[in-house]
Design an enzyme around this catalytic site. Structure first.
Site, PDB file in Angstrom:
ATOM      1  N   LYS A  72      36.783 109.078  64.980  1.00 41.11           N
ATOM      2  CA  LYS A  72      38.113 109.449  64.497  1.00 41.11           C
ATOM      3  C   LYS A  72      38.917 110.269  65.515  1.00 41.11           C
ATOM      4  O   LYS A  72      40.126 110.108  65.640  1.00 41.11           O
ATOM      5  CB  LYS A  72      38.000 110.196  63.169  1.00 41.11           C
ATOM      6  N   GLY A 122      33.380 108.094  54.123  1.00 41.70           N
ATOM      7  CA  GLY A 122      32.976 108.240  52.725  1.00 41.70           C
ATOM      8  C   GLY A 122      33.098 109.657  52.192  1.00 41.70           C
ATOM      9  O   GLY A 122      32.423 110.028  51.240  1.00 41.70           O
ATOM     10  N   ARG A 150      37.096  95.816  60.941  1.00 40.56           N
ATOM     11  CA  ARG A 150      36.302  94.823  60.194  1.00 40.56           C
ATOM     12  C   ARG A 150      37.148  94.302  59.041  1.00 40.56           C
ATOM     13  O   ARG A 150      38.260  94.779  58.825  1.00 40.56           O
ATOM     14  CB  ARG A 150      35.053  95.497  59.620  1.00 40.56           C
TER      15      ARG A 150
END
Length: 446
Positions: free
Chosen positions: A116, A164, A292
Site C-alpha cells: 500500500k 481485510g 486481479r
C-alpha cells in the site's frame, strides 16, 4: 489462444472461470484440496488434480503443487481467480519461469501496487489524488506523532502489508496514538509477518467506490465505471451495486479518468480495480489497487454486457482492448451469501446443506458452487454464493432482490440471507444514504 487453462482456485470463482473457458473452446484443469473433492468446479472441469490436504497452506497456497499440476496436465496458462495466489508476485514470476502464462498482473506490477505504501507513492507520481498522510513507511513512533499533527486528527494507522482490516486503527486524539501504534503493529506482525505502518487522514462519512479497469499488453487501458462497496462489516464487503447512488456524471468521469491514468502509468495488463474513498463533498482519494478479478465483478458485467473473465484471457493472450470506456445502462446489485449466522454476530456456520433452492427469473443471476448435499468445509472463506439482480432502475433492482431473496432457500446451515432481506427494507439503504460506517448502527431483527 491458450489450449488449456488451470484454475488455481476453488468454489464459485473456479466454476465461473471454467464456464467462460468452455464457451471459448479452451480445456480446463481444476485443482482441489481433499476437503473440496465434491465441489462443482471439480465436476465441471475437463481434468482435476488433487493438490493437497484441507489447509490452504498445504494446497491452494502451495505453489510447487500447483505448478506441478499445470505441468503434468500440459496447461499453458493459469487463472488464479481472487484471493489465494492471485496477487502473489512470487507466484506470477514462478509461472513465467515455467513458461506458463499467469492470467493476471506481472510480478513487477503486483509489487508496485500490492504494497500500500509503494502504491500510494506510485499513484502520486501518476497524478492520481491520494489521501493526505505519510509518504511511505513510518520509521518510528516519534515520526508517527509528528505526522499525526501535520496530517491533522482524526488519522488512520494502516499496516503496509495489510488487508481485510488487519493492522488498522482509527485515532481521534493524540493521547490514544501510542496504544493504537503498538496494537496495530502487533496485529500486523502476527497476520502478515511485517509490522511496517503508514498513516492517512481519516476520511469522514466515506463511501468505498471502486473503478473497474482493463489494460492490455500495448499500454492501453479503459474503465468500466464504478461499483459502490460501502456496505461492509469489519472491512469485508457484504453487498455491492452499480451505478452508485452517490455518483454524478462529473464524478464518474473524473474517477474513471483517474483510474485509467493509474493503469496506463504502470502499463497495467489484465483486469484490475482502482479503489477510492469518496468523502461527503465528493472529493475522491486513491486507496489501493487490486491486481486481479474482484468478487463483485458480475454486477459490472451485467450493466455493460461484458464478460470480464473472457477479456482477462484475451488480454493475457496478447489481444488488444478496444480502448473505449463503458458506462452502466442498467442497475445491478450483488448480495454475498455467506455461511454465517447474522443473528449471532455473523459467526461462521459450516456444515451440510440439506436443501438448496436457487431463485430464478428475468434479471436474476446466481454464481455458486453449492448444491443440496454439499458439505461446506470450515477451512476457507465463508462465502458460498453470490446473488446478482439487474433491472432498469435502482428501485426495480431492490424490489427484484427482495423477491429473489424470498425465493432463495438454503437449509441445514445458517446463512446471511436474512440479513440481506432486512437490508433491502432499511430506509437508509433504500434512499442510497449509506457510508462505510453503515453496519456500525445496523441491528438484526429477530
Amino acid at each position: 489462444m491458450f489450449k488449456k487453462i488451470l484454475i488455481a482456485n476453488r468454489g464459485e470463482i473456479a466454476l465461473r472461470v471454467i464456464r467462460t473457458c468452455k464457451e471459448m473452446g479452451i480445456k480446463t484443469v481444476a485443482v482441489y484440496s481433499k476437503a473440496d473433492e465434491e465441489s462443482l468446479h471439480v465436476r465441471f472441469a475437463d481434468e482435476a488434480v488433487c493438490i493437497g490436504p484441507a489447509p490452504s497452506s498445504e494446497s491452494y497456497l502451495k505453489m510447487s503443487n500447483i505448478i506441478a499440476a499445470a505441468e503434468i496436465t500440459n496447461a499453458d496458462a493459469i487463472h488464479p481467480g481472487y484471493g489465494f495466489l492471485s496477487e502473489n508476485a512470487k507466484f506470477s514470476n514462478l509461472c513465467e519461469e515455467h513458461n506458463i502464462k499467469f492470467i493476471g498482473a506481472t510480478g513487477k506490477m503486483i509489487d508496485q501496487m500490492g504494497d500500500k505504501a509503494n502504491a500510494k507513492a506510485t499513484m502520486k507520481a501518476a497524478g492520481v489524488p491520494c489521501v493526505p498522510g505519510s509518504e511511505g513507511v513510518i520509521e518510528d513512533f516519534e515520526e508517527c506523532k509528528k505526522l499525526a499533527i501535520e496530517t491533522g486528527y482524526p488519522v488512520m494507522l494502516k499496516a503496509s502489508a495489510g488487508g481485510g482490516g488487519k493492522g488498522m486503527r482509527a485515532v481521534w486524539k493524540p493521547e490514544d496514538l501510542k496504544e493504537a501504534w503498538d496494537s496495530a503493529r502487533q496485529e500486523s506482525k502476527a497476520a502478515f509477518g511485517n509490522d511496517d505502518m503508514y498513516m492517512e487522514k481519516l476520511i469522514e462519512e466515506p463511501r468505498h467506490i471502486e473503478i473497474q479497469i482493463v489494460g492490455d499488453s500495448f499500454g492501453k487501458a479503459c474503465h468500466l465505471s464504478e461499483r459502490d462497496c460501502s456496505v461492509q462489516r469489519r472491512h469485508q464487503k457484504l453487498t455491492e451495486e452499480t451505478p452508485s447512488p452517490f455518483m454524478t456524471d462529473e464524478l464518474r468521469e473524473n474517477m474513471g479518468n483517474a483510474a485509467v491514468k493509474a493503469a496506463e502509468f504502470i502499463k497495467y495488463e489484465g483486469a484490475g480495480t482502482v479503489e477510492f474513498l469518496v468523502d461527503k463533498h465528493r472529493n475522491f482519494y486513491f486507496m489501493e489497487m487490486n491486481t486481479r478479478i474482484q468478487v463483485e465483478h458480475p454486477i459490472t458485467e451485467e450493466v455493460v454486457n461484458y464478460d470480464l473473465i473472457r477479456e482477462q484471457i484475451l488480454v493475457a493472450a496478447g489481444v488488444p482492448i478496444s480502448g473505449k470506456n463503458y458506462y452502466p445502462q442498467l442497475h445491478s446489485i450483488e448480495c454475498r451469501i455467506n455461511a454465517e449466522d447474522p443473528h449471532n454476530n455473523f459467526r461462521p456456520a459450516p456444515g451440510k446443506v440439506t436443501t438448496f433452492h436457487s431463485p430464478g427469473g428475468h434479471g436474476v443471476r446466481m454464481d455458486t458452487h453449492v448444491y443440496a448435499g454439499y458439505m461446506i468445509p470450515p477451512n476457507y472463506d465463508s462465502m458460498i454464493a453470490k446473488l446478482i439482480v439487474t433491472a432498469q432502475t435502482r428501485e426495480e433492482a431492490i424490489n427484484k432482490m427482495r423477491r429473489a431473496l424470498d425465493e432463495f432457500v438454503i437449509e441445514g446451515i445458517k446463512t446471511t440471507i436474512p440479513f440481506h432481506r432486512q437490508l433491502m427494507d432499511h430506509p437508509d439503504y433504500i434512499s442510497g444514504n449509506y457510508t462505510t460506517k453503515f453496519m456500525e448502527d445496523f441491528e438484526m431483527k429477530a
